[in-house]
Design an enzyme around this catalytic site. Sequence first.
Site, PDB file in Angstrom:
ATOM      1  CB  THR A  29      38.539  41.990  40.751  1.00 24.65           C
ATOM      2  OG1 THR A  29      38.672  42.939  41.798  1.00 24.65           O
ATOM      3  CG2 THR A  29      38.036  40.675  41.297  1.00 24.65           C
ATOM      4  CG  HIS A  31      43.990  39.798  40.820  1.00 27.08           C
ATOM      5  ND1 HIS A  31      45.354  39.755  40.926  1.00 27.08           N
ATOM      6  CD2 HIS A  31      43.614  40.989  41.347  1.00 27.08           C
ATOM      7  CE1 HIS A  31      45.794  40.865  41.497  1.00 27.08           C
ATOM      8  NE2 HIS A  31      44.761  41.632  41.750  1.00 27.08           N
TER       9      HIS A  31
HETATM   10 ZN    ZN Z   1      35.945  46.551  40.133  1.00 22.40          ZN
END
Ligand code: ZN
Length: 343
Positions: A41, A44
């Site tokens: 994440t 990203h």
């Molecule tokens: Zn994580």
Amino acid sequence: MRALVKHHAGEGLALDPNRTAPEPGPRDVLIRVKKAGICGTDRHIWQWDDWAASRIPVGIVTGHEFVGTVERVGEAVSRVRPGVRVSAEGHITKGTDYNSRTGNAHIASDTKILGVDRDGVFADFVCVPEENVWPVHEKIRDEVAAVFDPLGNAVHTVMEAGVSAKSVLISGVGIIGLMAVTVAKAAGASRIFCTDVNPPRLALARRLGAVEAYDARNEGWIRDVRRQTRGEGVDVLLEMSGADAAFDQGFRALRNGGRAALLGLPAKTVNFDFNQHIIFKGCTVLGINGRRMFETWYQMEELVLSGRLELDDIITHEYPIEEYQKAFATMMSGEGIKVLMRL
Ligand code: ZN
């Protein structure tokens, strides 16, 4: 305090040496962060892809995987005291919607995620509600407690699917896929098959207990898995890659009536044969999001304390937060698997 901030609507993050520390409300716990893990994440968010641009508020402190020590608590907090070593569930809900009130808070409609929707853990201090705090067992090392978040994803996937005495295919052995190998083994999976397109990761999957680890680019692997499973296919599929082809291939390798737990996030809409893969096959498909609050956390603690999880080869690097650029580069190049930053 120091904080790694999404400073602009573009690539990268910046270390702010003078961010104001958060102030805990009556039910909040202020935690001094010791170690924090870099997640897909965060990658990203660093790269500022379409998802990040549509979701992440510029100016936010990033990061959600961590271990730390309670610094200060709000006046209504009763369960933890300053000095206690803790991690925390990063999905924060008000606890008032249907799912929160029926034991499924991990899929609450009002979920706010640390380091995504509100200030996260790549900072000297983070503030979370008392309900989300998880005191860390004294026998569990900081490095392991710092990755409870992704390890919890792996445990949740494996436990939802049910792997005991079952043959299991794990498609995609990135960080969570590798964790799923060791978790599935500890949870009693009989035989674990893996696929990926990264040979060193496949070799590591084998070391962690996979009986076969195939390069997914050579589709002959499906025939081999079926041959080894009575010609029927595996009992359980854990999809951890999000790769378009992996959905088709994974379901072809799953037996009729099998269970598929899907965790990997495809980047775009997937072309998928529902008739062949789900309806005629009569299989069960589970969407996996987050970790059960807090059943997964108890299961994870038990699995770690059992001594049967092998995480040392998965947690590969640690850098001081000042070297965050090197830390992210190590993670994004694939040289490191789970990369930690030290505060
Ligand atoms: Zn994580």
